[in-house]
Write a protein that holds these residues in place. Structure first.
Motif, PDB file in Angstrom:
ATOM      1  N   ARG A  43       0.827  -1.202   0.000  1.00 29.15           N
ATOM      2  CA  ARG A  43       0.000   0.000   0.000  1.00 29.15           C
ATOM      3  C   ARG A  43       0.864   1.255   0.000  1.00 29.15           C
ATOM      4  N   SER A  44       0.400   2.257  -0.743  1.00 30.26           N
ATOM      5  CA  SER A  44       1.102   3.531  -0.769  1.00 30.26           C
ATOM      6  C   SER A  44       0.773   4.317   0.498  1.00 30.26           C
ATOM      7  N   ARG A  45       1.638   5.248   0.834  1.00 30.38           N
ATOM      8  CA  ARG A  45       1.437   6.058   2.028  1.00 30.38           C
ATOM      9  C   ARG A  45       1.202   7.509   1.628  1.00 30.38           C
ATOM     10  N   THR A  46       0.571   8.236   2.508  1.00 29.12           N
ATOM     11  CA  THR A  46       0.259   9.630   2.245  1.00 29.12           C
ATOM     12  C   THR A  46       0.751  10.492   3.388  1.00 29.12           C
ATOM     13  N   VAL A  47       1.513  11.512   3.063  1.00 29.33           N
ATOM     14  CA  VAL A  47       1.978  12.470   4.057  1.00 29.33           C
ATOM     15  C   VAL A  47       0.929  13.565   4.199  1.00 29.33           C
ATOM     16  N   LYS A  48       0.382  13.706   5.387  1.00 32.44           N
ATOM     17  CA  LYS A  48      -0.618  14.744   5.653  1.00 32.44           C
ATOM     18  C   LYS A  48       0.099  15.986   6.160  1.00 32.44           C
ATOM     19  N   ALA A 305       3.309  10.553   7.650  1.00 29.57           N
ATOM     20  CA  ALA A 305       2.637   9.560   6.813  1.00 29.57           C
ATOM     21  C   ALA A 305       1.924   8.499   7.645  1.00 29.57           C
ATOM     22  N   ALA A 306       2.228   8.448   8.929  1.00 32.07           N
ATOM     23  CA  ALA A 306       1.571   7.499   9.830  1.00 32.07           C
ATOM     24  C   ALA A 306       1.395   8.169  11.188  1.00 32.07           C
ATOM     25  N   PRO A 307       0.565   9.184  11.273  1.00 25.99           N
ATOM     26  CA  PRO A 307       0.432   9.947  12.523  1.00 25.99           C
ATOM     27  C   PRO A 307      -0.169   9.096  13.631  1.00 25.99           C
ATOM     28  N   PRO A 308       0.098   9.450  14.880  1.00 29.20           N
ATOM     29  CA  PRO A 308      -0.487   8.706  16.000  1.00 29.20           C
ATOM     30  C   PRO A 308      -2.003   8.804  16.004  1.00 29.20           C
ATOM     31  N   LEU A 309      -2.639   7.823  16.632  1.00 26.95           N
ATOM     32  CA  LEU A 309      -4.090   7.889  16.810  1.00 26.95           C
ATOM     33  C   LEU A 309      -4.434   8.964  17.836  1.00 26.95           C
ATOM     34  N   GLY A 310      -5.685   9.418  17.798  1.00 28.74           N
ATOM     35  CA  GLY A 310      -6.126  10.408  18.769  1.00 28.74           C
ATOM     36  C   GLY A 310      -5.383  11.706  18.611  1.00 28.74           C
ATOM     37  N   CYS A 311      -4.930  12.268  19.708  1.00 25.00           N
ATOM     38  CA  CYS A 311      -4.123  13.487  19.679  1.00 25.00           C
ATOM     39  C   CYS A 311      -2.723  13.144  19.183  1.00 25.00           C
ATOM     40  N   SER A 312      -2.271  13.829  18.151  1.00 22.78           N
ATOM     41  CA  SER A 312      -0.971  13.507  17.555  1.00 22.78           C
ATOM     42  C   SER A 312       0.184  13.748  18.511  1.00 22.78           C
ATOM     43  N   ALA A 328      -0.732   0.356  19.828  1.00 20.67           N
ATOM     44  CA  ALA A 328       0.336  -0.642  19.864  1.00 20.67           C
ATOM     45  C   ALA A 328       1.710  -0.019  19.652  1.00 20.67           C
ATOM     46  N   ARG A 329       1.812   0.962  18.780  1.00 23.83           N
ATOM     47  CA  ARG A 329       3.115   1.565  18.505  1.00 23.83           C
ATOM     48  C   ARG A 329       3.697   2.259  19.739  1.00 23.83           C
TER      49      ARG A 329
END
Length: 436
Positions: A43-48, A305-312, A328-329
């Motif tokens: 899967r490709s990733r996206t930088v927000k 590209a893979a921000p934390p869940l909830g509050c970043s 988990a991370r």
């Protein structure tokens, strides 16, 4: 969740002085990966880079965008000029019609926008063409847009250089950028930006490449130009000290979002978001005899590209709560921190109990780990917790249940906080649910 504040927030009140109206703006960049990853169907990733920002900028004010590298400040500034296309949302420049939407502008309308909105870049050495004289470089925008030529062109260049303090002008017209100091180059860059008589200047770290001795002079010059020319500024910086001197309002950005925004005096007098407090604590104190506590955020800014869940910000936050978005991370980061303080033999023993940690690379609130028996895994987790019982992650653990040779850990569902009114500012933090 986009960082849109409540409808009562002053930033969204439409009035005649609103120059730029940013609504739910997102700018995302796709990471294509290499040919092998595409062939294998990975899967490709996206930088927000910018992720759901809502902000209004009024005529004559100075709005500061403050945050660490990677927070999305410069991308937001480029989006205002149409240099970074919007993925979602919109930017309205003077109006609500489609013709006023920056991301929809093309051709003549976009060229006109570039005369109304100009940018002052971070590095004056790279911003000037080394083969152009200062007269040619400063006057080049007038040539490109067909605004002046001949004696009129020279007269306007002379006027612009005088306004920025490069005088006597005759000493600078025929010089090349290499002949100027850093501060003089930045003055020339500012002269080039104002020569088209723009309404808005987007200043992207305009003093960070300059000597300390000239930074205050450049900021004072920009304030003088604001007064004389009626300019509106978007000031991008990582330096809260200069923002305090220069800005009317400050927006604190983290991982593509605004986490706190308010009048400069309010931000400095009563910071609310833990990230804002950490940035303020990092400002050097000029008194060498005064010792102040430093609450520098731990770790690095996460991968956009893979921000934390909830509050970043929760993985770095010293006051995070159960609902901040643990996953988990975060557990993997905790274990790796634990192992940096253990011997090689202890590490090998723990890894034998846990087995593969691949499951901890996933962004999930439920994960099963361990191959050495549930009791051994529980004992390991108990030792990690005893070592640092104050770690906020333990508040976010809903349950730990035996699952075969390991345990299943479930985390509390996280909250992605929106901007809400808190006193004189707007804050995106579960600690401030809003004034009602």
């Amino acid at each position: 969740m986009p960082t849109r504040p409540d409808d009562t927030v002053a930033d969204r009140e439409l009035d005649d002085d609103l120059v730029l109206d940013i609504a739910d703006l997102s700018v995302h960049f796709a990471l294509q990966g290499n040919a092998l990853s595409r062939l294998l169907g990975m899967r490709s990733r996206t930088v927000k880079a910018v992720d759901g920002i809502t902000l209004g900028i009024r005529r004559g004010e100075v709005v500061g965008l403050v945050g660490e590298s990677g927070s999305g400040k410069s991308t937001l500034g480029r989006a205002l000029l149409g240099l970074a296309p919007a993925t979602e949302g919109e930017i309205q420049y003077h109006g609500t019609s489609g013709d006023a939407e920056v991301s929809a502008m093309r051709g003549k309308r976009l060229r006109q926008l570039r005369t109304d909105l100009q940018m002052v870049f971070q590095d004056p050495h790279a911003a000037l063409n080394p083969s152009m004289t200062i007269e040619e470089a400063v006057g080049h925008p007038l040539v490109i847009h067909g605004r002046a030529k001949g004696p009129e062109l020279r007269a306007r260049v002379v006027d612009a250089l005088e306004r920025v303090g490069l005088s006597p002008v005759e000493n600078f017209l025929d010089k090349y950028p290499a002949d100027l100091s850093g501060g003089q180059k930045q003055r020339a860059v500012i002269a080039r930006a104002i020569i088209l008589e723009p309404e808005v200047l987007i200043a992207d770290e305009p003093i960070s490449m300059l000597d300390m001795s000239v930074r205050a002079k450049i900021l004072q010059l920009m304030l003088d130009l604001k007064r004389d020319l009626g300019l509106t500024y978007v000031y991008i910086t990582h330096d809260l000290a200069s923002a305090k001197y220069f800005c009317d309002r400050i927006a604190i950005m983290y991982l593509g979002r605004i986490v706190e925004i308010g009048p400069t005096e309010e931000i400095f007098a009563n910071p609310r978001h833990p990230y804002t407090k950490a940035l303020l604590a990092a400002i050097p104190d000029p008194d060498p005899d005064r010792q102040l506590p430093r609450t520098i955020p731990r770790g690095e800014i996460p991968d956009a590209a893979a921000p934390p869940l909830g509050c970043s910000f929760h993985p770095r936050c010293p006051v995070a709560r159960a609902e901040c978005g643990w996953e988990a991370r975060d557990l993997r980061a905790l274990l790796e921190g634990h192992w940096t303080r253990r011997s090689a033999d202890e590490y090998d023993a723990d890894r034998a109990v846990l087995g593969s940690l691949d499951a901890l690379d996933e962004s999930t609130t439920s994960v099963t780990i361990g191959t050495g028996g549930a009791a051994a895994v529980r004992d390991l987790l108990a030792r990690v917790r005893a070592e640092a019982p104050e770690e906020p992650i333990w508040q976010g653990v809903r349950s730990i249940e035996d699952d075969g040779d390991g345990v299943r850990i479930d985390f509390v569902d996280g909250v992605d906080p929106a901007l809400r009114r808190a006193g004189g500012a707007d804050v995106a933090c579960v600690l401030y649910p809003g004034d009602g």
